[in-house]
Scaffold this motif. Sequence first.
Motif, PDB file in Angstrom:
ATOM      1  N   GLU A   1       4.931   0.793 -10.496  1.00 22.75           N
ATOM      2  CA  GLU A   1       5.694  -0.178  -9.709  1.00 22.75           C
ATOM      3  C   GLU A   1       6.973   0.529  -9.291  1.00 22.75           C
ATOM      4  O   GLU A   1       7.769   0.928 -10.137  1.00 22.75           O
ATOM      5  N   LEU A   2       7.166   0.703  -7.980  1.00 23.41           N
ATOM      6  CA  LEU A   2       8.328   1.410  -7.467  1.00 23.41           C
ATOM      7  C   LEU A   2       9.441   0.437  -7.089  1.00 23.41           C
ATOM      8  O   LEU A   2       9.218  -0.754  -6.936  1.00 23.41           O
ATOM      9  N   LYS A   3      10.657   0.978  -6.949  1.00 18.82           N
ATOM     10  CA  LYS A   3      11.822   0.148  -6.639  1.00 18.82           C
ATOM     11  C   LYS A   3      11.767  -0.426  -5.230  1.00 18.82           C
ATOM     12  O   LYS A   3      12.128  -1.569  -5.011  1.00 18.82           O
TER      13      LYS A   3
ATOM     14  N   GLY B   1       4.305  -4.637   2.007  1.00 20.00           N
ATOM     15  CA  GLY B   1       4.775  -5.647   1.064  1.00 20.00           C
ATOM     16  C   GLY B   1       4.458  -5.355  -0.389  1.00 20.00           C
ATOM     17  O   GLY B   1       4.928  -6.046  -1.286  1.00 20.00           O
ATOM     18  N   SER B   2       3.668  -4.332  -0.660  1.00 16.21           N
ATOM     19  CA  SER B   2       3.282  -4.004  -2.027  1.00 16.21           C
ATOM     20  C   SER B   2       4.265  -3.018  -2.653  1.00 16.21           C
ATOM     21  O   SER B   2       4.809  -2.153  -1.976  1.00 16.21           O
TER      22      SER B   2
ATOM     23  N   CYS C   1      -1.235   3.332  -2.030  1.00 15.84           N
ATOM     24  CA  CYS C   1      -0.691   1.973  -2.020  1.00 15.84           C
ATOM     25  C   CYS C   1      -1.802   0.996  -2.405  1.00 15.84           C
ATOM     26  O   CYS C   1      -2.906   1.057  -1.865  1.00 15.84           O
ATOM     27  N   GLN C   2      -1.492   0.083  -3.330  1.00 15.56           N
ATOM     28  CA  GLN C   2      -2.472  -0.909  -3.761  1.00 15.56           C
ATOM     29  C   GLN C   2      -2.631  -2.027  -2.730  1.00 15.56           C
ATOM     30  O   GLN C   2      -3.593  -2.768  -2.790  1.00 15.56           O
TER      31      GLN C   2
END
Length: 64
Positions: free
Chosen positions: A10-12, A18-19, A35-36
């Motif tokens: 999980e990045l800042k 939007g993910s 990217c998920q």
Amino acid sequence: MDVHVGDVLELKKEHPCGSRNWLVLRVGMDFRLRCQGCGHELMLPRSKAEKSIRKILRSQGSTE
């Protein structure tokens, strides 16, 4: 920092889709991330990637 292939980061900052969650595809001097949300892939230098990590969500096969 202890990041393995298959972990979800999980990045800042949000990706434009939007993910904030990225799957780790490659670890070394550079990280290859997917990217998920939209499936976009990119390579980031390790130093930049480690600064932008908020949380590491371990993969199911991890032993920690």
